[in-house]
Write a protein that holds these residues in place. Sequence first.
Motif, PDB file in Angstrom:
ATOM      1  N   TYR A 178       0.867  -1.342  -0.004  1.00  0.00           N
ATOM      2  CA  TYR A 178       0.050   0.048   0.133  1.00  0.00           C
ATOM      3  C   TYR A 178       0.793   1.155  -0.076  1.00  0.00           C
ATOM      4  N   GLY A 211       3.508  -4.016   8.430  1.00  0.00           N
ATOM      5  CA  GLY A 211       4.881  -3.376   8.937  1.00  0.00           C
ATOM      6  C   GLY A 211       4.719  -1.968   9.097  1.00  0.00           C
ATOM      7  N   THR A 212       5.747  -1.339   9.680  1.00  0.00           N
ATOM      8  CA  THR A 212       5.745   0.020  10.063  1.00  0.00           C
ATOM      9  C   THR A 212       6.048   1.084   8.681  1.00  0.00           C
ATOM     10  N   SER A 261     -13.610  -4.019   8.366  1.00  0.00           N
ATOM     11  CA  SER A 261     -12.448  -4.129   9.464  1.00  0.00           C
ATOM     12  C   SER A 261     -12.287  -2.882  10.040  1.00  0.00           C
ATOM     13  N   TYR A 301      -9.138  -0.671  12.051  1.00  0.00           N
ATOM     14  CA  TYR A 301      -7.471  -0.514  12.355  1.00  0.00           C
ATOM     15  C   TYR A 301      -7.549   0.722  13.099  1.00  0.00           C
ATOM     16  N   GLN A 304      -3.694   3.312  13.787  1.00  0.00           N
ATOM     17  CA  GLN A 304      -2.587   3.356  13.400  1.00  0.00           C
ATOM     18  C   GLN A 304      -1.869   4.081  14.560  1.00  0.00           C
ATOM     19  N   GLY A 353       5.045   3.949  15.148  1.00  0.00           N
ATOM     20  CA  GLY A 353       6.190   3.046  15.546  1.00  0.00           C
ATOM     21  C   GLY A 353       5.421   1.617  15.822  1.00  0.00           C
ATOM     22  N   LEU A 354       3.957   1.504  15.633  1.00  0.00           N
ATOM     23  CA  LEU A 354       3.276   0.335  15.754  1.00  0.00           C
ATOM     24  C   LEU A 354       2.579  -0.023  14.616  1.00  0.00           C
ATOM     25  N   GLY A 355       2.631   0.775  13.689  1.00  0.00           N
ATOM     26  CA  GLY A 355       1.856   0.389  12.340  1.00  0.00           C
ATOM     27  C   GLY A 355       0.424   0.567  12.735  1.00  0.00           C
ATOM     28  N   LEU A 356      -0.177  -0.359  11.539  1.00  0.00           N
ATOM     29  CA  LEU A 356      -1.628  -0.705  11.630  1.00  0.00           C
ATOM     30  C   LEU A 356      -2.156  -1.678  12.229  1.00  0.00           C
ATOM     31  N   GLN A 404      -5.213  -4.265  13.615  1.00  0.00           N
ATOM     32  CA  GLN A 404      -6.739  -4.670  13.522  1.00  0.00           C
ATOM     33  C   GLN A 404      -7.199  -4.742  14.767  1.00  0.00           C
ATOM     34  N   ASP A 430      -6.470  -7.908  16.710  1.00  0.00           N
ATOM     35  CA  ASP A 430      -5.305  -7.887  18.008  1.00  0.00           C
ATOM     36  C   ASP A 430      -5.651  -6.983  18.994  1.00  0.00           C
ATOM     37  N   LEU A 465      -5.379   7.303  15.387  1.00  0.00           N
ATOM     38  CA  LEU A 465      -5.958   7.462  13.987  1.00  0.00           C
ATOM     39  C   LEU A 465      -6.444   6.051  13.619  1.00  0.00           C
ATOM     40  N   PHE A 511      -8.824   3.522  11.019  1.00  0.00           N
ATOM     41  CA  PHE A 511      -9.043   3.335   9.767  1.00  0.00           C
ATOM     42  C   PHE A 511     -10.186   2.465   9.650  1.00  0.00           C
ATOM     43  N   GLN A 535      -7.721  -4.894   0.652  1.00  0.00           N
ATOM     44  CA  GLN A 535      -8.863  -3.976   1.420  1.00  0.00           C
ATOM     45  C   GLN A 535      -8.780  -2.379   0.935  1.00  0.00           C
ATOM     46  N   PHE A 544      -9.430   1.317   2.041  1.00  0.00           N
ATOM     47  CA  PHE A 544      -9.401   1.922   3.372  1.00  0.00           C
ATOM     48  C   PHE A 544     -10.212   3.313   3.185  1.00  0.00           C
ATOM     49  N   GLY A 545     -10.768   3.689   4.331  1.00  0.00           N
ATOM     50  CA  GLY A 545     -11.419   5.243   4.312  1.00  0.00           C
ATOM     51  C   GLY A 545     -10.367   5.948   4.845  1.00  0.00           C
TER      52      GLY A 545
END
Lengths: 111, 112
Positions: free
Chosen positions: A36, A102-103, B33, B35, B37, B40-43, B45, B59, B88, B90, B101, B103-104
């Motif tokens: 993405y 991933g980040t 779904s 998510y 964000q 440092g942790l990413g997205l 779920q 998760d 944040l 999504f 997927q 995303f909004g």
Amino acid sequence: EDQVTQSPEALRLQEGESSSLNCSYTVSGLRGLFWYRQDPGKGPEFLFTLYSAGEEKEKERLKATLTKKESFLHITAPKPEDSATYLCAVQAAGGGNKLTFGTGTQLKVEL
Amino acid sequence: EAQVTQNPRYLITVTGKKLTVTCSQNMNHEYMSWYRQDPGLGLRQIYYSMNVEVTDKGDVPEGYKVSRKEKRNFPLILESPSPNQTSLYFCASSQGRGNEQFFGPGTRLTVL
């Protein structure tokens, strides 16, 4: 537990300077690997899905490849408008529709 | 235009005040779904839904609720928000497992 590690965290390129972004993953049976693009303040925008080792996909200046342990996003002759954060995600074969992300690699392309 | 919409886009609230973030998709997708964000942790779920009235935990489901009464809508409910839910958010939808997927645009939530 599924894991995705992207490198580098940040990358600065000159316009026209080709490079590659790396996505290493561990997953209990891969259903799909997704790339993405995310611009600041926006939702991720889908680029590619890869399903099996050896698969490659291309779109304009981007080419994604997949092995059993990692994926690469190759950027050929990038332009400033390619500047964004590139996210890699995997989906395991069993259960649910979760994407493990991933980040990201934050790419900046300068004139 | 095929899209996922979220409302509100920005929200500042106080601890304990119940809130709902709406999500709607116009692509007739089966899967949806949520998510979050974080730097440092990413997205990650939170919850997902495979169809109307079918939802399951992702998760990081603690402190969140969802419902899927209609195929197009998948609201995220925070019954008693806390500062660690500042993030944040999504919403995403897909035709099926293994499909991309969509995303909004995101909802930026601040809990004071």
